[in-house]
Design a protein around this motif. Structure first.
Motif, short mmCIF file in Angstrom:
data_model
loop_
_atom_site.label_atom_id
_atom_site.label_comp_id
_atom_site.label_asym_id
_atom_site.label_seq_id
_atom_site.Cartn_x
_atom_site.Cartn_y
_atom_site.Cartn_z
N GLU A 42 0.97 -3.70 -11.97
CA GLU A 42 0.08 -2.69 -11.40
C GLU A 42 0.27 -1.31 -12.04
O GLU A 42 -0.38 -0.35 -11.62
CB GLU A 42 0.30 -2.60 -9.88
N GLY A 43 1.16 -1.21 -13.03
CA GLY A 43 1.38 0.06 -13.71
C GLY A 43 1.98 1.12 -12.81
O GLY A 43 1.63 2.29 -12.90
N ARG A 44 2.89 0.71 -11.94
CA ARG A 44 3.51 1.64 -11.00
C ARG A 44 5.01 1.72 -11.27
O ARG A 44 5.60 0.85 -11.89
CB ARG A 44 3.31 1.16 -9.57
N SER A 45 5.63 2.74 -10.71
CA SER A 45 7.09 2.83 -10.74
C SER A 45 7.64 1.86 -9.69
O SER A 45 6.91 1.42 -8.79
CB SER A 45 7.54 4.25 -10.41
N LEU A 46 8.92 1.57 -9.80
CA LEU A 46 9.54 0.70 -8.79
C LEU A 46 9.46 1.33 -7.41
O LEU A 46 9.17 0.66 -6.42
CB LEU A 46 11.00 0.42 -9.15
N ALA A 47 9.69 2.63 -7.33
CA ALA A 47 9.65 3.32 -6.04
C ALA A 47 8.24 3.28 -5.44
O ALA A 47 8.08 3.05 -4.24
CB ALA A 47 10.11 4.77 -6.19
N SER A 48 7.25 3.49 -6.28
CA SER A 48 5.87 3.47 -5.79
C SER A 48 5.49 2.08 -5.29
O SER A 48 4.87 1.93 -4.24
CB SER A 48 4.92 3.90 -6.92
N GLN A 49 5.89 1.05 -6.03
CA GLN A 49 5.58 -0.31 -5.62
C GLN A 49 6.34 -0.68 -4.35
O GLN A 49 5.78 -1.30 -3.44
CB GLN A 49 5.91 -1.30 -6.74
N ALA A 50 7.59 -0.28 -4.25
CA ALA A 50 8.37 -0.54 -3.04
C ALA A 50 7.74 0.14 -1.83
O ALA A 50 7.69 -0.43 -0.73
CB ALA A 50 9.82 -0.08 -3.23
N ARG A 51 7.22 1.35 -2.01
CA ARG A 51 6.56 2.07 -0.92
C ARG A 51 5.32 1.33 -0.47
O ARG A 51 5.06 1.20 0.73
CB ARG A 51 6.21 3.49 -1.35
N ILE A 52 4.55 0.82 -1.41
CA ILE A 52 3.35 0.05 -1.06
C ILE A 52 3.73 -1.19 -0.26
O ILE A 52 3.12 -1.49 0.77
CB ILE A 52 2.55 -0.31 -2.32
N PHE A 53 4.74 -1.90 -0.72
CA PHE A 53 5.19 -3.09 0.01
C PHE A 53 5.69 -2.72 1.40
O PHE A 53 5.43 -3.41 2.38
CB PHE A 53 6.28 -3.83 -0.76
N PHE A 54 6.43 -1.62 1.50
CA PHE A 54 6.91 -1.15 2.80
C PHE A 54 5.74 -0.87 3.74
O PHE A 54 5.74 -1.28 4.90
CB PHE A 54 7.77 0.11 2.65
N LEU A 55 4.74 -0.14 3.24
CA LEU A 55 3.60 0.21 4.08
C LEU A 55 2.82 -1.02 4.53
O LEU A 55 2.37 -1.09 5.68
CB LEU A 55 2.67 1.18 3.35
N GLN A 56 2.70 -2.01 3.66
CA GLN A 56 2.03 -3.26 4.04
C GLN A 56 2.83 -3.98 5.13
O GLN A 56 2.27 -4.46 6.11
CB GLN A 56 1.86 -4.17 2.83
N GLY A 57 4.14 -4.04 4.95
CA GLY A 57 5.00 -4.68 5.94
C GLY A 57 5.01 -3.92 7.26
O GLY A 57 5.01 -4.53 8.34
N LEU A 58 5.02 -2.61 7.20
CA LEU A 58 4.99 -1.79 8.41
C LEU A 58 3.70 -2.03 9.18
O LEU A 58 3.72 -2.17 10.40
CB LEU A 58 5.13 -0.31 8.06
N ASN A 59 2.59 -2.08 8.46
CA ASN A 59 1.30 -2.34 9.09
C ASN A 59 1.30 -3.70 9.80
O ASN A 59 0.87 -3.81 10.95
CB ASN A 59 0.20 -2.28 8.03
N GLU A 60 1.82 -4.71 9.13
CA GLU A 60 1.89 -6.04 9.75
C GLU A 60 2.83 -6.04 10.96
O GLU A 60 2.51 -6.62 12.00
CB GLU A 60 2.38 -7.07 8.73
N TYR A 61 3.96 -5.36 10.83
CA TYR A 61 4.90 -5.26 11.94
C TYR A 61 4.25 -4.60 13.16
O TYR A 61 4.38 -5.08 14.29
CB TYR A 61 6.12 -4.45 11.48
N GLN A 62 3.53 -3.51 12.94
CA GLN A 62 2.89 -2.80 14.04
C GLN A 62 1.78 -3.65 14.66
O GLN A 62 1.61 -3.63 15.88
CB GLN A 62 2.33 -1.46 13.55
N ARG A 63 1.04 -4.39 13.88
CA ARG A 63 0.01 -5.28 14.42
C ARG A 63 0.63 -6.36 15.29
O ARG A 63 0.12 -6.67 16.38
CB ARG A 63 -0.78 -5.96 13.28
N ASN A 64 1.73 -6.93 14.83
CA ASN A 64 2.41 -8.00 15.61
C ASN A 64 3.00 -7.47 16.90
O ASN A 64 3.03 -8.17 17.90
CB ASN A 64 3.49 -8.66 14.76
N ARG A 65 3.51 -6.24 16.88
CA ARG A 65 4.11 -5.65 18.09
C ARG A 65 3.05 -5.34 19.14
O ARG A 65 3.33 -5.35 20.31
CB ARG A 65 4.85 -4.36 17.73
N SER A 66 1.84 -5.01 18.70
CA SER A 66 0.80 -4.64 19.64
C SER A 66 0.03 -5.87 20.14
O SER A 66 -0.78 -5.76 21.05
CB SER A 66 -0.17 -3.64 19.02
N ALA A 67 0.30 -7.02 19.56
CA ALA A 67 -0.41 -8.25 19.96
C ALA A 67 0.18 -8.86 21.22
O ALA A 67 1.23 -8.63 21.65
CB ALA A 67 -0.35 -9.28 18.83
#
Length: 67
Positions: A42-67
């Motif tokens: 994706e042409g990103r730095s490791l930190a940038s890619q890790a942040r994207i993965f974190f945000l995706q995981g956080l979003n999924e975590y929050q969806r599961n908690r509210s279900a």
């Protein structure tokens, strides 16, 4: 004719990101390799890619908690 201004790689984080307060993340060898491959693809730095993965995981975590 001037070309488009290239982004400064030292300023890749979105505005407002706490760059002065980094968080260390320890990964297994296989996890780091997967992160490196994704970042390269994706042409990103490791930190940038890790942040994207974190945000995706956080979003999924929050969806599961509210279900």
């Amino acid at each position: 004719m001037q070309g488009a201004k290239k982004p400064n790689p030292s300023h890749r984080a979105p505005v407002g990101v706490l760059t002065a307060k980094p968080i260390a993340l320890r990964l297994l060898t296989e996890e780091r390799s997967a992160l490196e491959q994704a970042a390269l693809a994706e042409g990103r730095s490791l930190a940038s890619q890790a942040r994207i993965f974190f945000l995706q995981g956080l979003n999924e975590y929050q969806r599961n908690r509210s279900a």
